[in-house]
Design an enzyme around this catalytic site. Structure first.
Site, PDB file in Angstrom:
ATOM      1  N   ARG A 105       0.841  -1.200   0.000  1.00  0.00           N
ATOM      2  CA  ARG A 105       0.000   0.000   0.000  1.00  0.00           C
ATOM      3  C   ARG A 105       0.873   1.245   0.000  1.00  0.00           C
ATOM      4  O   ARG A 105       1.819   1.364   0.770  1.00  0.00           O
ATOM      5  CB  ARG A 105      -0.909   0.003   1.236  1.00  0.00           C
ATOM      6  CG  ARG A 105      -1.851   1.197   1.243  1.00  0.00           C
ATOM      7  CD  ARG A 105      -2.967   1.048   2.245  1.00  0.00           C
ATOM      8  NE  ARG A 105      -2.525   1.258   3.614  1.00  0.00           N
ATOM      9  CZ  ARG A 105      -3.360   1.319   4.661  1.00  0.00           C
ATOM     10  NH1 ARG A 105      -4.665   1.133   4.482  1.00  0.00           N
ATOM     11  NH2 ARG A 105      -2.899   1.522   5.872  1.00  0.00           N
ATOM     12  N   GLY A 107      -0.646   5.000  -1.351  1.00  0.00           N
ATOM     13  CA  GLY A 107      -1.606   6.042  -0.972  1.00  0.00           C
ATOM     14  C   GLY A 107      -2.955   5.491  -0.527  1.00  0.00           C
ATOM     15  O   GLY A 107      -3.790   6.232  -0.006  1.00  0.00           O
ATOM     16  N   ASP A 110      -6.801   2.716  -3.924  1.00  0.00           N
ATOM     17  CA  ASP A 110      -7.352   1.652  -4.766  1.00  0.00           C
ATOM     18  C   ASP A 110      -8.881   1.649  -4.683  1.00  0.00           C
ATOM     19  O   ASP A 110      -9.444   1.590  -3.585  1.00  0.00           O
ATOM     20  CB  ASP A 110      -6.795   0.301  -4.316  1.00  0.00           C
ATOM     21  CG  ASP A 110      -7.066  -0.796  -5.326  1.00  0.00           C
ATOM     22  OD1 ASP A 110      -6.114  -1.222  -5.995  1.00  0.00           O
ATOM     23  OD2 ASP A 110      -8.236  -1.226  -5.450  1.00  0.00           O
ATOM     24  N   CYS A 172      -5.888  14.459  -7.835  1.00  0.00           N
ATOM     25  CA  CYS A 172      -6.137  14.338  -6.392  1.00  0.00           C
ATOM     26  C   CYS A 172      -4.800  14.244  -5.645  1.00  0.00           C
ATOM     27  O   CYS A 172      -4.041  13.306  -5.850  1.00  0.00           O
ATOM     28  CB  CYS A 172      -6.981  13.098  -6.139  1.00  0.00           C
ATOM     29  SG  CYS A 172      -7.183  12.755  -4.393  1.00  0.00           S
ATOM     30  N   GLY A 178       3.006   5.247  -5.588  1.00  0.00           N
ATOM     31  CA  GLY A 178       3.257   3.807  -5.702  1.00  0.00           C
ATOM     32  C   GLY A 178       2.223   3.115  -6.561  1.00  0.00           C
ATOM     33  O   GLY A 178       2.550   2.416  -7.524  1.00  0.00           O
ATOM     34  N   GLY A 179       0.944   3.306  -6.263  1.00  0.00           N
ATOM     35  CA  GLY A 179      -0.112   2.686  -7.051  1.00  0.00           C
ATOM     36  C   GLY A 179      -0.392   3.448  -8.344  1.00  0.00           C
ATOM     37  O   GLY A 179      -0.570   2.856  -9.401  1.00  0.00           O
ATOM     38  N   TYR A 478      -8.687   2.878 -12.385  1.00  0.00           N
ATOM     39  CA  TYR A 478     -10.051   2.992 -11.874  1.00  0.00           C
ATOM     40  C   TYR A 478     -10.601   1.580 -11.750  1.00  0.00           C
ATOM     41  O   TYR A 478     -11.591   1.208 -12.374  1.00  0.00           O
ATOM     42  CB  TYR A 478     -10.898   3.911 -12.778  1.00  0.00           C
ATOM     43  CG  TYR A 478     -10.500   5.376 -12.663  1.00  0.00           C
ATOM     44  CD1 TYR A 478      -9.707   5.816 -11.604  1.00  0.00           C
ATOM     45  CD2 TYR A 478     -10.913   6.325 -13.587  1.00  0.00           C
ATOM     46  CE1 TYR A 478      -9.337   7.145 -11.478  1.00  0.00           C
ATOM     47  CE2 TYR A 478     -10.545   7.668 -13.464  1.00  0.00           C
ATOM     48  CZ  TYR A 478      -9.752   8.062 -12.407  1.00  0.00           C
ATOM     49  OH  TYR A 478      -9.385   9.385 -12.280  1.00  0.00           O
TER      50      TYR A 478
HETATM   51  C1  LIG Z   1     -10.108  10.338  -4.811  1.00  0.00           C
HETATM   52  C2  LIG Z   1      -9.360   9.716  -5.959  1.00  0.00           C
HETATM   53  C3  LIG Z   1      -8.900  10.532  -6.989  1.00  0.00           C
HETATM   54  C4  LIG Z   1      -8.194   9.994  -8.058  1.00  0.00           C
HETATM   55  N1  LIG Z   1      -7.750  10.821  -9.052  1.00  0.00           N
HETATM   56  C5  LIG Z   1      -7.053  10.311 -10.087  1.00  0.00           C
HETATM   57  C6  LIG Z   1      -6.569  11.139 -11.147  1.00  0.00           C
HETATM   58  O1  LIG Z   1      -6.757  12.349 -11.151  1.00  0.00           O
HETATM   59  N2  LIG Z   1      -5.915  10.555 -12.167  1.00  0.00           N
HETATM   60  C7  LIG Z   1      -5.679   9.222 -12.211  1.00  0.00           C
HETATM   61  O2  LIG Z   1      -5.034   8.758 -13.152  1.00  0.00           O
HETATM   62  N3  LIG Z   1      -6.092   8.403 -11.213  1.00  0.00           N
HETATM   63  C8  LIG Z   1      -6.782   8.918 -10.174  1.00  0.00           C
HETATM   64  N4  LIG Z   1      -7.229   8.085  -9.181  1.00  0.00           N
HETATM   65  C9  LIG Z   1      -6.966   6.639  -9.266  1.00  0.00           C
HETATM   66  C10 LIG Z   1      -5.581   6.314  -8.715  1.00  0.00           C
HETATM   67  O3  LIG Z   1      -4.627   6.595  -9.703  1.00  0.00           O
HETATM   68  C11 LIG Z   1      -5.480   4.828  -8.346  1.00  0.00           C
HETATM   69  O4  LIG Z   1      -6.439   4.513  -7.378  1.00  0.00           O
HETATM   70  C12 LIG Z   1      -4.066   4.475  -7.849  1.00  0.00           C
HETATM   71  O5  LIG Z   1      -3.832   3.102  -8.050  1.00  0.00           O
HETATM   72  C13 LIG Z   1      -3.897   4.820  -6.400  1.00  0.00           C
HETATM   73  O6  LIG Z   1      -2.584   4.641  -5.962  1.00  0.00           O
HETATM   74  P1  LIG Z   1      -2.300   4.597  -4.373  1.00  0.00           P
HETATM   75  O7  LIG Z   1      -0.870   4.355  -4.162  1.00  0.00           O
HETATM   76  O8  LIG Z   1      -2.931   5.790  -3.741  1.00  0.00           O
HETATM   77  O9  LIG Z   1      -3.217   3.373  -3.963  1.00  0.00           O
HETATM   78  P2  LIG Z   1      -2.949   1.986  -3.214  1.00  0.00           P
HETATM   79  O10 LIG Z   1      -4.317   1.561  -2.796  1.00  0.00           O
HETATM   80  O11 LIG Z   1      -1.906   2.097  -2.187  1.00  0.00           O
HETATM   81  O12 LIG Z   1      -2.426   1.069  -4.383  1.00  0.00           O
HETATM   82  C14 LIG Z   1      -3.150   0.788  -5.568  1.00  0.00           C
HETATM   83  C15 LIG Z   1      -2.641  -0.542  -6.156  1.00  0.00           C
HETATM   84  O13 LIG Z   1      -1.244  -0.471  -6.410  1.00  0.00           O
HETATM   85  C16 LIG Z   1      -0.528  -1.384  -5.578  1.00  0.00           C
HETATM   86  N5  LIG Z   1       0.659  -0.676  -5.076  1.00  0.00           N
HETATM   87  C17 LIG Z   1       0.662   0.395  -4.227  1.00  0.00           C
HETATM   88  N6  LIG Z   1       1.920   0.775  -3.990  1.00  0.00           N
HETATM   89  C18 LIG Z   1       2.729  -0.036  -4.701  1.00  0.00           C
HETATM   90  C19 LIG Z   1       4.138  -0.138  -4.834  1.00  0.00           C
HETATM   91  N7  LIG Z   1       4.957   0.706  -4.191  1.00  0.00           N
HETATM   92  N8  LIG Z   1       4.644  -1.118  -5.616  1.00  0.00           N
HETATM   93  C20 LIG Z   1       3.817  -1.971  -6.261  1.00  0.00           C
HETATM   94  N9  LIG Z   1       2.489  -1.932  -6.164  1.00  0.00           N
HETATM   95  C21 LIG Z   1       1.934  -0.967  -5.389  1.00  0.00           C
HETATM   96  C22 LIG Z   1      -1.496  -1.764  -4.487  1.00  0.00           C
HETATM   97  O14 LIG Z   1      -1.216  -3.039  -3.943  1.00  0.00           O
HETATM   98  C23 LIG Z   1      -2.821  -1.726  -5.214  1.00  0.00           C
HETATM   99  O15 LIG Z   1      -2.981  -2.896  -5.978  1.00  0.00           O
HETATM  100  C24 LIG Z   1      -7.950   8.599  -8.098  1.00  0.00           C
HETATM  101  C25 LIG Z   1      -8.421   7.783  -7.077  1.00  0.00           C
HETATM  102  C26 LIG Z   1      -9.125   8.329  -6.011  1.00  0.00           C
HETATM  103  C27 LIG Z   1      -9.640   7.433  -4.922  1.00  0.00           C
END
Ligand SMILES: Cc1cc2nc3c(=O)[nH]c(=O)nc-3n(C[C@H](O)[C@H](O)[C@H](O)COP(=O)(O)OP(=O)(O)OC[C@H]3O[C@@H](n4cnc5c(N)ncnc54)[C@H](O)[C@@H]3O)c2cc1C
Ligand SMILES: *[C@@H]1O[C@H](CO)[C@@H](O)[C@H](O)[C@H]1NC(C)=O
Ligand SMILES: *[C@@H]1O[C@H](CO)[C@@H](O)[C@H](O)[C@H]1NC(C)=O
Ligand SMILES: *[C@@H]1O[C@H](CO)[C@@H](O)[C@H](O)[C@H]1NC(C)=O
Ligand SMILES: *[C@@H]1O[C@H](CO)[C@@H](O)[C@H](O)[C@H]1NC(C)=O
Ligand SMILES: *[C@@H]1O[C@H](CO)[C@@H](O)[C@H](O)[C@H]1NC(C)=O
Length: 536
Positions: A105, A107, A110, A172, A178-179, A478
């Site tokens: 995880r 941010g 997901d 956002c 990372g994700g 998404y």
């Molecule tokens: C409120 C909101 C706004 C958003 N706005 C945008 C936007 O403007 N543009 C856009 O393109 N997307 C947007 N998104 C989607 C966003 O890009 C994805 O949800 C993204 O995967 C989130 O990354 P995270 O690290 O926050 O999430 P996490 O839930 O931490 O990770 C998402 C996925 O990636 C994996 N992962 C996380 N970190 C790593 C790592 N270091 N190495 C390998 N795998 C990892 C996790 O296991 C999970 O499968 C938005 C989502 C939300 C909820």
């Protein structure tokens, strides 16, 4: 330090093997972690089991969807918050050894909570909250970004060093790199500079063997795969090296609101013929919502379109472009606000006006956290006005207590020039815009959820004739488990994974499977929508 660990690894592994007890798996796992690290005292500081008083607050700290914050939601047996790469290596090696599933995880955004929820098998969450270092190299227009950093932190740190450098990623600020970079990542600079992974030039990854690899060591196939092939698939990304992009010292933004009575339907219809063809310096996206109103014949509600724009230049230039290309919107000078690029990231994040850029460092989202469900589609032919009317009807009929927004984000620009196979993110030429319906609601509970989920599924069904076909493409970031999922706890069938995989990755799916097969044939890194290896 690292080579030292690697040299010790075989010895440590044989030691843990010799002492492994028949106790519960996670106790073996914990013992393994301690044995693996040179300094037992320090690793114990980053391990949280349910009887640790901080366990719940650590777990909840980046839950961004209340659907996965219930007592029924499966919880990890252990959360590890590594402070360096060698602690991640320990978590990978020990999870593998003791058959614990590992979820990474960053941010926590997901859409289906897969970074901290698994419905089968005991699992460990490796939360990268402590790996957030950002080093900006202005002279070379590059930066190393720790995978646990948020977009807001990255934007802030770039702006600290330069007013004329930026990075093209999402809107956002609390999304984790990372994700986000693992699955694509796009926002207001995409039409000019592409997606985030189009601008990644190196990375540090820990693979299923527990090795730490940079671009040269991992090779070009794996480096291709991690730039958009989805998180939790090829390994744990520890840090990304990104290419920064130039922006002018002054950019211009606007937000212009039109209801149905103010010709919103005609404007949205027209926008579809304009938005992807504008100069790369202009991005006009639309938020469509239902709002209260009494003045346009739809009873007490109406549809409102908010046109939100970033222009890379001053307001005079923007006024000229809009006058030439989209005069129907009726943009006037008073609508335009000039600011620096980093200020625009605060503006687009919908903070209250005049919020300081310091807000980008806050890991708590600007809006309250709710239950939510999102969908993703690509529009390749303008939707006729009759089709738009049908969408408004569904929007009007949304479930009370729900709060729906349709986010239309334009493509075109440089996206038309990048090959579909350049990175796993395949959505390039031919897409006019991305259509993202999002429904938020406060009412908790499974039954309530069904009612809201049904509404967004109904909208998704309605859109079928108007969006991409063969495949009906979707954006991997998404994530939507309605599109299909690997069956938890069972062998992954390639045929089944193809159903959702082809939507996210189109013809890149087969290369992703090949890469996965060569680097993680036992499918150690997995979730309900990770790329399967051929043999699994
Ligand atoms: C409120 C909101 C706004 C958003 N706005 C945008 C936007 O403007 N543009 C856009 O393109 N997307 C947007 N998104 C989607 C966003 O890009 C994805 O949800 C993204 O995967 C989130 O990354 P995270 O690290 O926050 O999430 P996490 O839930 O931490 O990770 C998402 C996925 O990636 C994996 N992962 C996380 N970190 C790593 C790592 N270091 N190495 C390998 N795998 C990892 C996790 O296991 C999970 O499968 C938005 C989502 C939300 C909820
Ligand atoms: C990782 O951090 C721990 C805790 O500070 C430390 O004991 C260990 O030496 C570090 N390992 C490396 C390889 O830096
Ligand atoms: C998640 O649930 C816990 C326990 O019910 C609650 O204390 C916490 O406030 C919830 N998180 C959010 C963001 O509402
Ligand atoms: C709506 O469009 C019509 C013509 O198509 C125009 O006459 C009218 O002024 C517009 N209304 C608004 C509020 O812009
Ligand atoms: C719209 O009207 C409803 C019913 O009168 C009310 O509950 C709701 O708060 C209003 N919403 C807004 C955004 O004003
Ligand atoms: C922001 O602050 C400036 C100067 O204090 C002011 O001129 C401007 O109107 C404010 N903007 C908004 C949108 O409130």
């Amino acid at each position: 330090m690292l080579p030292f660990i690697l040299k010790l690894l075989p010895l440590l592994l044989s030691l843990t093997g010799a002492t492994s007890s028949s106790g519960p798996r996670h106790e073996d796992f914990l013992q393994c972690l301690e044995l693996y690290s040179e300094d037992t005292n320090s690793i114990s500081k980053v391990i949280y089991t349910p009887n640790n008083p901080s366990y719940s607050s650590i777990l909840q700290s980046s839950i961004r969807n209340l659907r996965f914050n219930t007592t029924a939601t499966p919880k990890p047996l252990v959360i590890v918050t590594p402070v360096n790469a060698s602690q991640i290596q320990a978590a990978v090696t020990c999870s593998k050894k003791h058959r614990m599933q590992l979820r990474v995880r960053s941010g926590g955004h997901d859409f289906e909570g897969l970074s901290y929820v698994s419905f089968v098998e005991p699992f460990v969450v490796v939360d990268l909250i402590n790996l957030r270092t950002i080093t900006v190299d202005v002279a070379n227009s590059e930066a190393w970004v720790g995978a646990g950093a948020t977009l807001g932190e990255l934007y802030y740190r770039i702006a600290e060093k330069s007013r004329t450098l930026a990075f093209p990623a999402g809107v956002c600020p609390t999304v984790g790199v990372g994700g986000h970079f693992s699955g694509g990542g796009f926002g207001m600079l995409m039409r000019k500079y592409g997606t985030a992974p189009d601008n990644i030039i190196d990375a540090r990854l820990i693979d299923a063997k527990g090795r730490i690899l940079d671009r040269a060591a991992m090779g070009e196939d794996l480096f291709w795969g991690i730039r958009g092939g989805g998180g939790n698939t090829f390994g744990v990304v520890v840090a990304w090296k990104v290419k920064l992009v130039p922006v002018p010292p002054v950019v211009t933004a606007f937000s212009v609101v039109r209801t149905l009575a103010q010709n919103a339907s005609k404007l949205i219809h027209r926008w579809q013929y304009v938005a992807d063809k504008l100069t790369k310096d202009v991005t006009v996206r639309i938020f469509i919502t239902r709002v209260n109103s009494t003045d346009d014949g739809y009873g007490s509600a109406t549809v409102q379109a908010e046109f939100v724009c970033l222009y890379l230049g001053g307001s005079d230039g923007l006024l000229q472009v809009m006058k030439d290309e989209f005069p129907e919107l009726g943009l006037v000078k008073e609508d335009c606000i000039e600011m620096s690029w980093v200020e625009s990231t605060v503006y687009f994040a919908e903070f209250p006006s005049n919020t300081s850029v310091d807000a980008l460092l806050n890991r708590t989202p600007p809006n309250s956290i709710q239950n939510s469900k999102g969908k993703s589609d690509f529009v390749r032919e303008p939707i006729p006005e009759s089709g738009l009317e049908g969408i408004w009807k569904i929007l009007m009929e949304q479930v009370d207590g729900g709060n729906a927004v349709l986010l239309l984000h334009p493509f075109g620009g440089i996206m038309n020039e990048i090959s579909e196979s350049s990175i796993p993110f395949p959505h390039r030429a031919g897409n006019i815009y991305h259509f993202h319906p999002l429904l938020n609601w406060d009412e908790n509970g499974r039954e309530a959820s069904e009612k809201y989920l049904n509404w967004i599924r109904r909208l998704h069904a309605y859109l079928t004739p108007y969006v991409s076909k063969n495949p009906r493409a979707a954006y991997a970031n998404y994530r939507d488990l309605d599109l299909g999922a690997n069956t938890p706890g069972q062998e992954v069938s390639y045929r089944k994974a193809r159903v959702w995989g082809i939507k996210y990755f189109k013809n890149n799916l087969d290369r992703l499977v090949k890469v996965k097969t060569s680097v993680d044939p036992a499918n150690f890194f997995r979730n309900e929508q990770s790329i399967p290896p051929f043999s699994a």
